[in-house]
Design an enzyme around this catalytic site. Structure first.
Site, short mmCIF file in Angstrom:
data_model
loop_
_atom_site.label_atom_id
_atom_site.label_comp_id
_atom_site.label_asym_id
_atom_site.label_seq_id
_atom_site.Cartn_x
_atom_site.Cartn_y
_atom_site.Cartn_z
N CYS A 2 28.53 -14.85 -4.35
CA CYS A 2 27.63 -15.74 -3.61
C CYS A 2 28.37 -17.03 -3.29
O CYS A 2 29.37 -17.37 -3.89
CB CYS A 2 26.42 -16.07 -4.47
SG CYS A 2 25.55 -14.63 -5.05
N ARG A 27 33.48 -15.16 1.64
CA ARG A 27 33.23 -14.59 0.30
C ARG A 27 32.40 -13.32 0.39
O ARG A 27 32.25 -12.60 -0.59
CB ARG A 27 32.51 -15.61 -0.57
CG ARG A 27 33.28 -16.89 -0.82
CD ARG A 27 32.40 -18.00 -1.40
NE ARG A 27 31.99 -17.72 -2.75
CZ ARG A 27 32.72 -18.03 -3.83
NH1 ARG A 27 33.89 -18.59 -3.66
NH2 ARG A 27 32.29 -17.77 -5.04
N TRP A 75 25.36 -12.61 -2.42
CA TRP A 75 26.01 -11.30 -2.54
C TRP A 75 25.20 -10.59 -3.63
O TRP A 75 25.31 -10.93 -4.81
CB TRP A 75 27.48 -11.47 -2.96
CG TRP A 75 28.15 -10.21 -3.36
CD1 TRP A 75 28.33 -9.73 -4.62
CD2 TRP A 75 28.72 -9.22 -2.50
NE1 TRP A 75 28.98 -8.53 -4.60
CE2 TRP A 75 29.24 -8.19 -3.32
CE3 TRP A 75 28.86 -9.08 -1.13
CZ2 TRP A 75 29.88 -7.06 -2.81
CZ3 TRP A 75 29.49 -7.96 -0.62
CH2 TRP A 75 29.99 -6.97 -1.44
N ASN A 101 25.04 -18.35 -8.39
CA ASN A 101 26.10 -17.33 -8.23
C ASN A 101 26.44 -16.86 -9.63
O ASN A 101 26.78 -17.65 -10.49
CB ASN A 101 27.34 -17.96 -7.57
CG ASN A 101 28.50 -16.96 -7.52
OD1 ASN A 101 28.28 -15.75 -7.58
ND2 ASN A 101 29.73 -17.47 -7.46
N GLY A 102 26.30 -15.57 -9.88
CA GLY A 102 26.64 -15.03 -11.21
C GLY A 102 25.64 -13.97 -11.61
O GLY A 102 24.87 -13.45 -10.80
N GLU A 487 47.14 6.91 -5.74
CA GLU A 487 46.65 5.61 -5.29
C GLU A 487 47.81 4.69 -4.92
O GLU A 487 47.78 3.99 -3.91
CB GLU A 487 45.76 4.98 -6.38
CG GLU A 487 45.27 3.58 -6.10
CD GLU A 487 44.44 3.43 -4.82
OE1 GLU A 487 44.04 4.46 -4.24
OE2 GLU A 487 44.23 2.28 -4.40
N LYS A 491 48.40 3.01 -1.24
CA LYS A 491 48.58 1.57 -1.04
C LYS A 491 49.82 1.30 -0.21
O LYS A 491 49.80 0.51 0.73
CB LYS A 491 48.70 0.85 -2.40
CG LYS A 491 47.44 0.75 -3.18
CD LYS A 491 46.48 -0.27 -2.66
CE LYS A 491 45.33 0.19 -1.82
NZ LYS A 491 44.53 1.30 -2.05
N GLU A 494 49.43 2.57 3.54
CA GLU A 494 48.41 1.97 4.41
C GLU A 494 48.71 0.51 4.74
O GLU A 494 48.18 -0.01 5.72
CB GLU A 494 47.02 2.12 3.81
CG GLU A 494 46.73 1.31 2.57
CD GLU A 494 45.26 1.45 2.15
OE1 GLU A 494 44.40 1.60 3.01
OE2 GLU A 494 45.02 1.43 0.95
N HIS A 510 58.35 22.19 -7.31
CA HIS A 510 57.80 23.22 -6.40
C HIS A 510 57.91 22.77 -4.95
O HIS A 510 57.05 23.08 -4.14
CB HIS A 510 56.35 23.52 -6.78
CG HIS A 510 56.20 24.03 -8.16
ND1 HIS A 510 56.49 25.32 -8.53
CD2 HIS A 510 55.85 23.40 -9.31
CE1 HIS A 510 56.29 25.49 -9.81
NE2 HIS A 510 55.90 24.33 -10.32
N LYS A 609 37.81 -1.62 7.22
CA LYS A 609 37.44 -1.77 5.81
C LYS A 609 36.39 -0.73 5.41
O LYS A 609 36.38 -0.23 4.31
CB LYS A 609 36.89 -3.18 5.55
CG LYS A 609 36.52 -3.44 4.08
CD LYS A 609 37.71 -3.24 3.17
CE LYS A 609 37.35 -3.32 1.72
NZ LYS A 609 38.46 -2.90 0.83
#
Ligand code: AGP
Length: 614
Positions: A2, A27, A75, A101-102, A487, A491, A494, A510, A609
């Site tokens: 937030c 944010r 948020w 915020n929290g 992963e 990264k 991309e 193999h 995104k």
């Protein structure tokens, strides 16, 4: 996260609040609101789901006058994004308003107590409970606002940065923080409050960064007063802002991706907040409690996801099979939805998605739901389409992820899946108590161990420089670290556009071993565990063909250090938790290589995104 803004002084407050909220839009948020007190003493609140621009349209024509006020971009963490759950929130009498915020972990218990004292609530939020508690204390203890806030925060467990405004005292703002950031700007006969310095820097460079468990009592025409929760006065430490606005939005980092990589100690901690207590041997995800019987009787769990979230699902497979002894399948959502899959009513389908808007994952959910499966979501965006399409779920609480390449969302997803697998193991009794407790303690220590892994940054920059011109790369892992190899490869490709493949280490012979030469960097996760010796053999196979090996190893490892070209040493942890730490150097590696190659790290070419198209 937030965004919070506040102002008290001689200027019209509304334009300052709106401009400040715009400065905090980076944010990420889903709703916005403001509250002002006009010269007649009226408290006017405008709040909406949606963007700041929609809030402005909504407030047009309303009384937005006044020289004191607060503003918020939300948020969502408790209660989905809608007008009612937006901030500011009123107290029972509507004399007080709060922005926050929290996460207040013990809000439910506090809410029950307040209800017994006649309080009624309009929203699903933890924030509304807090302002009711503040007013309850203020009235019953006959306290001034500052001390009522202080007393209330002594009853609160969790993270917060709050600002409270009292209709009956337009000359005061009370702010407090713990775990979430807050900055106070000190001007000439005026004060500014914000989540970071970006809304403040154009007005004043004199700032005070509030510390945890501190309450700021800001009164017109007086010096800033700060007290700690023990009611001890603290001398404000005024600093001069030096960094520019643009840098502030990224928290001083060059890119959002780097900021989010470094946020992981906190975001992993937030994903565990209120869900894990190692000392009590307790792990509980509130979002699946109602479906414990389903998990207990499940003959199969199917993970559906895309991209990085699919890699988190692969880690989930190892976790659920080892801890809860339930067979698991991990499906690409895009394949699953077009295959006419066999689905049974006692199947549990777990959909993983950072954005909660990925079209293929959403479609796969609808297919599985239509065939009678129970759908559980693991999402990062409260109230997102996927979160609303599932029967149950647990949010990852990683905060908004701005960089297109997913980093903190991955570790938050893996953390929540670990907690979920442990929760199910507990109710099924499939884990020896000693191992269960050991994992809980280790899990609590993970945020600190991620901090240690982040200290590899300088070494990783050196490794990145050596390999930035590679055209191909191979990533190898085994067991719990096989998904991390995938992963790490994702990264790299991309954001740096270098072709990279992740493979189970044993699979190299193999086929991919034909690729090994002096040019090809091979990144190997060779941490201590059941497969360690086998991975060492795989490294020797690469070295025998003059390949270059860069290994992620457990701190103190000597064997791999002897044979690899570079080693990145990460803190030891339980094998099942290694993904949470071993991914950190690979994230940093791909970031630095991409920067050195001049790539657009936060918005890589061709990528979005959230892939809301099929
Ligand atoms: C990850 O770095 C990518 N940006 C992408 O693979 C992403 O993980 C995938 O599109 C799934 O997104 P979701 O988690 O929001 O569903």
């Amino acid at each position: 996260m937030c965004g919070i803004v506040g102002y008290i002084g001689n200027r019209e407050v509304y334009p300052i609040l709106i401009k400040g909220l715009r400065r905090l839009e980076y944010r990420g948020y889903d709703s916005a609101g403001v509250a002002m007190i006009n010269k007649k003493g009226d408290l006017n609140v405008f709040k909406r789901k949606g963007k700041v621009s929609e809030l402005e349209s909504f407030a047009t024509g309303g009384d937005i006058s006044g020289t004191v006020g607060i503003g918020h971009t939300r948020w969502a963490t408790h209660g989905e994004p809608n007008d009612v759950n937006s901030h500011p929130h009123y107290s029972q009498t509507k004399d007080l308003v709060i922005i926050h915020n929290g996460i207040i972990e013990n809000y439910a218990a506090i809410k029950e107590g307040l209800k017994k004292r006649g309080h009624t609530f309009l929203s699903q939020t933890d924030t509304e409970v807090l302002v009711h508690l503040i007013e309850d204390i203020k009235q019953h203890e006959n306290m001034k606002l500052g001390h009522a806030v202080l007393a209330a925060l002594n009853q609160v467990i969790g993270a917060y940065s709050i600002v409270v405004l009292d209709k009956n005292d337009p000359n005061t703002l009370v702010a407090a923080k713990k775990g979430s950031p807050m900055v106070i700007g000190i001007g000439t006969d005026e004060f500014f409050i914000a989540s970071d310095a970006s809304p403040i820097v154009e007005f004043t460079k004199n700032v005070v960064y509030l510390e945890d468990e501190q309450v700021a009592i800001i009164r017109r025409g007086e010096e800033l007063k700060i007290r700690n929760l023990k009611d001890k006065e603290i001398t404000p430490y005024v600093q001069k802002l030096t960094i520019e606005l643009e840098a502030i939005e990224k928290g001083g980092y060059d890119h959002f991706m780097l900021k989010e990589i470094y946020e992981q100690p906190r975001s992993v901690k937030d994903s565990m907040r209120g869900r894990l207590n190692a000392e009590k041997g307790d792990v509980k995800l509130g979002g699946i409690v109602e479906h414990e019987a389903k998990f207990k009787n499940a003959k199969r769990i199917i993970f559906i996801a895309c991209g990085t979230s699919w890699h988190a699902g692969l880690v989930g497979e190892y976790l659920f099979e080892e801890f809860a002894r339930i067979p698991v399948e991990v499906e690409y959502a895009s394949e699953f939805r077009y295959r006419n899959p066999v689905i049974y009513p006692d199947d549990i389908v777990i959909a993983i998605s950072q954005s909660g808007e990925t079209a293929d994952t959403l479609a796969a959910i609808e297919l599985a739901k239509a065939k009678g499966a129970t759908i559980v979501g693991v999402c990062n965006v409260v109230g997102s389409s996927i979160a609303r399409a599932t029967h149950a779920g647990s949010y990852t609480h990683a905060g908004p992820e701005i960089g297109v390449a997913s980093t903190k969302a991955f570790t938050a997803q893996v953390t929540v899946l670990t907690l979920m697998a442990l929760h199910v193991a507990r109710i099924k009794g499939t884990m020896p108590q000693s191992r269960f407790r050991q994992i809980l303690y280790e899990l609590e220590a993970i945020p600190h161990k991620i901090e240690d892994a982040l200290k590899l940054n300088t070494l990783i920059k050196e490794i990145a420089f050596k390999h930035k011109d590679s055209t191909n790369a191979l990533y190898l892992g085994r067991g719990f670290t096989f998904p991390v190899a995938l992963e790490g490869a994702l990264k790299l490709k991309e954001i740096s556009y270098i072709h990279a493949e992740g493979y189970p280490a044993a699979e190299m012979k193999h086929g991919p071993i034909a690729l090994i030469d002096e040019e090809m960097p091979v990144f190997v996760i060779a941490t201590k565990g059941a497969n360690y010796e086998k991975v060492v053999s795989n490294i020797q196979e690469v070295k025998a063909r003059k390949g270059k090996v860069i290994a992620v190893v457990t701190a103190g490892d000597k064997e791999v250090k002897e044979m690899a070209d570079y080693v990145m040493e990460i803190p030891e942890t339980d094998e099942a938790l290694v993904p949470l730490i071993s991914v950190i150097p690979l994230q940093l590696l791909s970031y630095h290589i991409a920067v050195m190659r001049g790539c657009n790290v936060d918005q890589p070419r061709n990528l979005a995104k959230s892939v809301t198209v099929e």
